[in-house]
Design an enzyme around this catalytic site. Structure first.
Site, PDB file in Angstrom:
ATOM      1  N   GLU A 141       2.651 -42.885 -49.486  1.00 55.73           N
ATOM      2  CA  GLU A 141       2.625 -42.615 -48.205  1.00 55.73           C
ATOM      3  C   GLU A 141       3.862 -41.972 -47.661  1.00 55.73           C
ATOM      4  O   GLU A 141       3.897 -40.846 -46.951  1.00 55.73           O
ATOM      5  CB  GLU A 141       1.932 -43.558 -47.341  1.00 55.73           C
ATOM      6  CG  GLU A 141       0.642 -43.904 -47.729  1.00 55.73           C
ATOM      7  CD  GLU A 141       0.120 -45.121 -46.602  1.00 55.73           C
ATOM      8  OE1 GLU A 141      -1.093 -45.270 -46.507  1.00 55.73           O
ATOM      9  OE2 GLU A 141       0.787 -45.996 -46.324  1.00 55.73           O
ATOM     10  N   THR A 192     -13.588 -33.744 -58.851  1.00 61.28           N
ATOM     11  CA  THR A 192     -13.196 -32.853 -58.188  1.00 61.28           C
ATOM     12  C   THR A 192     -14.158 -32.632 -56.812  1.00 61.28           C
ATOM     13  O   THR A 192     -15.082 -32.931 -56.671  1.00 61.28           O
ATOM     14  CB  THR A 192     -13.846 -31.182 -59.045  1.00 61.28           C
ATOM     15  OG1 THR A 192     -15.346 -31.458 -59.369  1.00 61.28           O
ATOM     16  CG2 THR A 192     -12.836 -31.403 -60.189  1.00 61.28           C
ATOM     17  N   HIS A 193     -13.400 -32.080 -55.667  1.00 58.84           N
ATOM     18  CA  HIS A 193     -13.876 -32.077 -54.539  1.00 58.84           C
ATOM     19  C   HIS A 193     -13.798 -33.503 -53.937  1.00 58.84           C
ATOM     20  O   HIS A 193     -14.759 -33.843 -53.094  1.00 58.84           O
ATOM     21  CB  HIS A 193     -15.060 -31.538 -54.221  1.00 58.84           C
ATOM     22  CG  HIS A 193     -15.146 -30.069 -54.787  1.00 58.84           C
ATOM     23  ND1 HIS A 193     -14.615 -29.033 -53.898  1.00 58.84           N
ATOM     24  CD2 HIS A 193     -15.400 -29.601 -55.970  1.00 58.84           C
ATOM     25  CE1 HIS A 193     -14.930 -27.770 -54.360  1.00 58.84           C
ATOM     26  NE2 HIS A 193     -15.371 -28.305 -55.683  1.00 58.84           N
ATOM     27  N   HIS A 219      37.255 -25.096 -32.338  1.00 61.57           N
ATOM     28  CA  HIS A 219      36.928 -24.465 -33.429  1.00 61.57           C
ATOM     29  C   HIS A 219      37.300 -25.357 -34.825  1.00 61.57           C
ATOM     30  O   HIS A 219      38.287 -25.713 -35.013  1.00 61.57           O
ATOM     31  CB  HIS A 219      37.599 -22.911 -33.579  1.00 61.57           C
ATOM     32  CG  HIS A 219      37.060 -22.263 -34.901  1.00 61.57           C
ATOM     33  ND1 HIS A 219      37.456 -22.302 -36.316  1.00 61.57           N
ATOM     34  CD2 HIS A 219      36.727 -21.072 -34.599  1.00 61.57           C
ATOM     35  CE1 HIS A 219      36.672 -21.364 -36.838  1.00 61.57           C
ATOM     36  NE2 HIS A 219      36.651 -20.347 -36.068  1.00 61.57           N
ATOM     37  N   LYS A 231      -3.940 -57.237 -47.613  1.00 64.54           N
ATOM     38  CA  LYS A 231      -3.293 -55.809 -47.825  1.00 64.54           C
ATOM     39  C   LYS A 231      -2.257 -55.557 -48.973  1.00 64.54           C
ATOM     40  O   LYS A 231      -1.393 -56.299 -48.936  1.00 64.54           O
ATOM     41  CB  LYS A 231      -3.143 -55.240 -46.323  1.00 64.54           C
ATOM     42  CG  LYS A 231      -4.245 -55.315 -45.320  1.00 64.54           C
ATOM     43  CD  LYS A 231      -5.001 -53.922 -45.389  1.00 64.54           C
ATOM     44  CE  LYS A 231      -4.160 -52.864 -44.907  1.00 64.54           C
ATOM     45  NZ  LYS A 231      -5.070 -51.562 -44.908  1.00 64.54           N
ATOM     46  N   THR A 242      39.500 -15.490 -43.621  1.00 62.31           N
ATOM     47  CA  THR A 242      38.892 -16.037 -42.336  1.00 62.31           C
ATOM     48  C   THR A 242      38.167 -17.134 -42.831  1.00 62.31           C
ATOM     49  O   THR A 242      38.037 -17.573 -43.626  1.00 62.31           O
ATOM     50  CB  THR A 242      37.740 -14.738 -42.280  1.00 62.31           C
ATOM     51  OG1 THR A 242      37.012 -14.656 -40.705  1.00 62.31           O
ATOM     52  CG2 THR A 242      36.612 -14.757 -43.233  1.00 62.31           C
ATOM     53  N   SER A 268       1.268 -56.688 -41.559  1.00 61.90           N
ATOM     54  CA  SER A 268       1.855 -57.899 -40.433  1.00 61.90           C
ATOM     55  C   SER A 268       0.613 -58.642 -39.860  1.00 61.90           C
ATOM     56  O   SER A 268       0.830 -59.728 -39.800  1.00 61.90           O
ATOM     57  CB  SER A 268       2.744 -57.406 -39.323  1.00 61.90           C
ATOM     58  OG  SER A 268       1.751 -56.566 -38.577  1.00 61.90           O
ATOM     59  N   TYR A 312      16.969 -43.705 -45.718  1.00 64.11           N
ATOM     60  CA  TYR A 312      16.665 -42.594 -46.700  1.00 64.11           C
ATOM     61  C   TYR A 312      17.751 -41.950 -47.281  1.00 64.11           C
ATOM     62  O   TYR A 312      17.708 -40.863 -47.836  1.00 64.11           O
ATOM     63  CB  TYR A 312      15.540 -41.540 -46.117  1.00 64.11           C
ATOM     64  CG  TYR A 312      14.454 -42.183 -45.489  1.00 64.11           C
ATOM     65  CD1 TYR A 312      13.734 -43.354 -46.208  1.00 64.11           C
ATOM     66  CD2 TYR A 312      14.084 -41.979 -44.272  1.00 64.11           C
ATOM     67  CE1 TYR A 312      12.925 -43.838 -45.561  1.00 64.11           C
ATOM     68  CE2 TYR A 312      13.072 -42.635 -43.562  1.00 64.11           C
ATOM     69  CZ  TYR A 312      12.253 -43.416 -44.081  1.00 64.11           C
ATOM     70  OH  TYR A 312      11.094 -43.965 -43.669  1.00 64.11           O
TER      71      TYR A 312
END
Length: 435
Positions: A275, A140-141, A68, A268, A93, A263, A5
């Site tokens: 997703e 809606t819903h 450090h 599909k 610093t 697979s 990614y």
């Protein structure tokens, strides 16, 4: 972030090599400022400019001894100078270097993100205008609602992306600051002139009043804007996932020749990119929460924020960059099935125009709202249970006095887009301001 990614432009910004090179640039600019003030010798400035950038391996080897990382970097850098090494990090610093360099890097990262948001806006706006009259079911819903258009949905997305652009632009300005004010922000070992020189040289602003660090509300603002942009993409992707379901079939992610959707099941075509957007948006919300936790530090500074920021800053920018580039590609290849949209709309038997028919009965039948509502509701239930078309059922209802041709006219779904040109005119007029 894992390589899967991570895209090269953002990876380079957050690489160890870029971080060390930016640290060196801060040290160079600080030494230039000291020379301008007549404190450091000009020879030291020449020497630090010619010195090589310490490599991650060199710094890690030194850090293994002194424990450090910034001090290890300073040691390696000074050792690589032919003269004047003692002037490296003079009056500074660690956070003067780390936070200032981080501000410069976050500035570049945010600019990269804003650039991709601009590309996404252009893609969405073009598609919205193209499909302004592509009728589809509103929902809606999750249930049938009034007719809308695919273009109107995309216009809504476009305006949201414009708001993301505004938020990310503001966040970029907030994080693009540095501080060179010493251990507790008093400039006791380093005057404001040095800070001004360094930040001007990096093209960023200065923290007007710092502690040992720049204020972490700035970082939280950036990651909040990043998380919101991710939530926008998740919202869009979720809609695509819902519309791609087999029983809906109105849009679909592009499917390359030779691609496999499963697979086990050759039929599909899963909405895998959408997703993925939903999953990655969850990461961004987590990073944003961690950034909020980093705002409150003890006194002038503790180090509790540091370990988290080493992860969340590069990862959040990397994830959103990947999401934006990927979602732009998804939208450019998205398959829009306008015929299926219209078929799904027509399959409702006109139930989705029940609100318009209700208004018509109230306006022209002399019925109370409740009386008209009950008549439309009764006939809608009959259509839902036994089929037919709502306006025809109402035309046959003895309690309805509105002419049949008027009921048919009111039921034309195209009528529901009559006022939407106002939205598209707003969209045409919208421009994203430059950074």
């Amino acid at each position: 972030m894992i390589d899967r990614y991570t895209l090269p432009e953002m990876a380079e910004l957050w690489s160890a090599e870029r971080r060390l090179a930016t640290w060196k640039r801060v040290e160079e600019l600080a030494l230039e400022a000291w020379a301008e003030l007549g404190v450091a010798p000009p020879e030291a400035v020449t020497a630090i400019r010619k010195a090589p950038v310490p490599t991650p391996e060199q710094v890690a080897e030194r850090e293994a001894i002194i424990n450090h990382d910034l001090a290890a970097f300073v040691d390696v850098l000074a050792a690589g100078m032919v003269e004047g090494g003692e002037w490296v990090h003079y009056g500074l610093t660690s956070s003067d270097v780390v936070d200032t360099a981080s501000g410069a890097i976050m500035d570049e990262a945010a600019r990269l993100l804003v650039g991709e948001v601009e590309k996404l806006f252009s893609v969405l706006r073009e598609a919205a205008l193209e499909h302004r009259d592509t009728l589809m079911l509103g929902r809606t819903h999750g249930m049938w609602a009034e007719p809308t258009s695919w273009g109107l949905k995309l216009a809504n997305w476009s305006f949201q992306v414009a708001r993301d652009h505004e938020r990310l632009s503001a966040a970029r300005q907030a994080v693009a600051v540095g501080k060179v004010s010493g251990a507790v922000g008093t400039y006791a070992q380093c005057p404001p002139a040095v800070e001004e020189w360094v930040c001007r040289g990096l093209g960023i602003g200065s923290e007007p009043a710092s502690t040992q660090v720049t204020a972490r509300d700035r970082h939280a603002q950036l990651l909040g804007a990043v998380a919101l942009a991710g939530a926008s993409l998740e919202r869009f992707a979720t809609e695509i996932r819902l519309l791609q379901r087999n029983e809906v079939g109105e849009v679909a992610e592009g499917f390359r020749p030779g691609q496999k959707g499963s697979s086990a099941m050759p039929h599909k075509r899963n909405p895998i990119v959408s997703e993925r957007m939903a999953g990655m948006a969850r990461l961004l919300r987590g990073y944003s929460t961690a950034a909020l936790e980093n705002v409150a530090l003890w006194h002038e500074r503790d180090i509790s924020h540091s370990s988290a920021e080493r992860v969340i800053l590069p990862d959040a920018c990397t994830v959103l960059h990947y999401m934006l580039v990927t979602f732009i590609g998804l939208m450019e290849r998205l398959e829009v099935n306008a015929e299926r949209m219209r078929a799904n709309l027509d399959s409702t038997g006109g139930l989705v125009v029940s609100g318009a028919l209700l208004s018509e009965l109230i306006q022209h039948s002399g019925l109370s709202r409740d009386q008209a509502y009950r008549i439309v509701q009764r006939n809608a239930a009959a259509v839902l249970d036994g089929g037919g078309v709502l306006w025809k059922e109402l035309a046959a209802d003895p309690d309805v006095t509105v002419p049949e041709d008027r009921l048919e006219e009111v039921s034309d779904p195209v009528r529901f887009l009559a006022e939407t040109p106002a939205v598209f005119e707003r969209l045409r007029a919208l421009t994203l301001p430059p950074l």
